[in-house]
Structures are given as structure tokens and as C-alpha cells.
Design an enzyme around this catalytic site. Sequence first.
Site, PDB file in Angstrom:
ATOM      1  N   TYR A   7      -5.819  11.726   1.347  1.00 15.72           N
ATOM      2  CA  TYR A   7      -6.101  10.327   1.692  1.00 15.72           C
ATOM      3  C   TYR A   7      -6.696   9.473   0.571  1.00 15.72           C
ATOM      4  CZ  TYR A   7      -5.301  11.590   6.642  1.00 15.72           C
ATOM      5  OH  TYR A   7      -4.768  12.011   7.827  1.00 15.72           O
ATOM      6  N   GLU A  51       0.313   5.198   0.657  1.00 16.81           N
ATOM      7  CA  GLU A  51      -0.641   6.203   1.128  1.00 16.81           C
ATOM      8  C   GLU A  51      -0.269   7.593   0.625  1.00 16.81           C
ATOM      9  OE1 GLU A  51      -1.109   5.623   5.379  1.00 16.81           O
ATOM     10  OE2 GLU A  51      -2.288   3.790   5.001  1.00 16.81           O
ATOM     11  N   ASN A  52      -1.201   8.505   0.842  1.00 14.83           N
ATOM     12  CA  ASN A  52      -1.007   9.874   0.368  1.00 14.83           C
ATOM     13  C   ASN A  52      -1.655  10.837   1.361  1.00 14.83           C
ATOM     14  OD1 ASN A  52      -1.634  12.379  -1.375  1.00 14.83           O
ATOM     15  ND2 ASN A  52      -0.355  11.124  -2.699  1.00 14.83           N
ATOM     16  N   ALA A  53      -1.033  12.006   1.533  1.00 18.91           N
ATOM     17  CA  ALA A  53      -1.585  13.013   2.429  1.00 18.91           C
ATOM     18  C   ALA A  53      -2.996  13.426   1.993  1.00 18.91           C
ATOM     19  CB  ALA A  53      -0.661  14.227   2.477  1.00 18.91           C
ATOM     20  N   ASN A  63       0.843  -1.195   0.000  1.00 18.09           N
ATOM     21  CA  ASN A  63       0.000   0.000   0.000  1.00 18.09           C
ATOM     22  C   ASN A  63       0.877   1.244   0.000  1.00 18.09           C
ATOM     23  OD1 ASN A  63       0.640  -0.780   2.702  1.00 18.09           O
ATOM     24  ND2 ASN A  63      -1.072   0.374   3.534  1.00 18.09           N
ATOM     25  N   GLU A  67      -2.894  -4.781  -2.981  1.00 19.71           N
ATOM     26  CA  GLU A  67      -3.361  -5.754  -3.979  1.00 19.71           C
ATOM     27  C   GLU A  67      -3.439  -5.117  -5.363  1.00 19.71           C
ATOM     28  OE1 GLU A  67      -4.655  -4.936  -1.052  1.00 19.71           O
ATOM     29  OE2 GLU A  67      -5.982  -6.496  -0.271  1.00 19.71           O
ATOM     30  N   CYS A  73     -10.467  -3.741  -4.191  1.00 15.50           N
ATOM     31  CA  CYS A  73      -9.464  -4.747  -4.574  1.00 15.50           C
ATOM     32  C   CYS A  73     -10.137  -6.038  -5.022  1.00 15.50           C
ATOM     33  CB  CYS A  73      -8.513  -4.999  -3.417  1.00 15.50           C
ATOM     34  SG  CYS A  73      -7.399  -3.592  -3.122  1.00 15.50           S
TER      35      CYS A  73
HETATM   36  N1  THU Z   1      -5.316  -1.462   2.423  1.00 17.71           N
HETATM   37  C1  THU Z   1      -4.741  -2.292   1.512  1.00 17.71           C
HETATM   38  O1  THU Z   1      -3.592  -2.119   1.123  1.00 17.71           O
HETATM   39  N2  THU Z   1      -5.483  -3.336   1.055  1.00 17.71           N
HETATM   40  C2  THU Z   1      -6.769  -3.591   1.412  1.00 17.71           C
HETATM   41  O2  THU Z   1      -7.402  -4.462   0.836  1.00 17.71           O
HETATM   42  C3  THU Z   1      -7.368  -2.854   2.516  1.00 17.71           C
HETATM   43  C4  THU Z   1      -6.657  -1.609   2.922  1.00 17.71           C
HETATM   44  C5  THU Z   1      -4.530  -0.326   2.921  1.00 17.71           C
HETATM   45  C6  THU Z   1      -5.020   1.019   2.450  1.00 17.71           C
HETATM   46  C7  THU Z   1      -4.505   1.923   3.534  1.00 17.71           C
HETATM   47  O3  THU Z   1      -3.175   2.295   3.196  1.00 17.71           O
HETATM   48  C8  THU Z   1      -4.466   1.053   4.770  1.00 17.71           C
HETATM   49  O4  THU Z   1      -4.554  -0.287   4.318  1.00 17.71           O
HETATM   50  C9  THU Z   1      -5.585   1.335   5.755  1.00 17.71           C
HETATM   51  O5  THU Z   1      -6.816   1.313   5.126  1.00 17.71           O
END
Ligand code: THU
Length: 129
Positions: A48, A44-46, A42, A55, A87
Amino acid sequence: MNPEELVQQALVARTRAYAPYSNYFVGAAVWADDGDVILGCNVENAAYPSTICAERVALTAAVAQGKRQFRAIAVATRNGGSPCGACRQVMWELGPEMVVYIADESGLYRTTTVRELLPDGFHKARLLE
Ligand code: THU
């Protein structure tokens, strides 16, 4: 490649997660038909909603590498959390026959399938009707 090895690869991918906001680190490893394994984490970004899940990073990277057929995907989180709805839909599109291994940080995993995770997903054939 066996399920345990694929899970181990997902755990490796998880160490690369960029998750400074949620601190929920996710790794994914997709096993393509040609035997290659492509990793995702995963990011992330500021801003959101610009975050992307592990996945989808793995599956879209695999497509960008020319892969079209997938056997399985392993997903690793600290507590065995299961894939989000977006996903699941992307799995349905790209690998509807995939087996899905959902692991925790110790490598313990459960086995399911895309069809079990997303019964009656939106199918591309609908666009042609
Ligand atoms: N996240 C995933 O990478 N896969 C998922 O199927 C569920 C959520 C990540 C997104 C975010 O960076 C963090 O988990 C919390 O939601």
C-alpha cells in the site's frame, strides 16, 4: 485553456486511475506555463505505501517532460476530496503560485491556491541557511 477545460482533462485522467484497493479514483491535470497540459492518475500498489497520488504523478511527469513553471492544477475525485498533505508539499515545491481546482465527478469544482492549501510549507531556501 480555461478552468472548465482543465477540470475536464482531470476527469479524463481519472478514467485511467489504477485503484483496485481503495476504489477511489483520482485524476489530475496540470497546466504548464508553455500551455501544455500533463495528466496524472493515482496508481495503487498491493504494498500500500508504494501507491502514488494523481497530483504527484502529474507534476513529476511534467517535470520529466521538461516543464518547470505551472499555472494551475485540477484534481478530480468522486466527491471533491481535497489533495493530501504530501501532494500539497509537492505543489508548494514545484508550483507555489498555482491555482488549484478541486472537482467532483460531475465536473463541479471549487477554486483555491497552493498557498491557501499549505500555508507555511517547507521552503527549499531553508536548506541553504
Ligand atoms: N489520492 C490521490 O490520488 N490524491 C490525493 O491527494 C489523496 C489520495 C489517492 C491515493 C489512493 O490511491 C486513493 O486516493 C485513496 O487514498
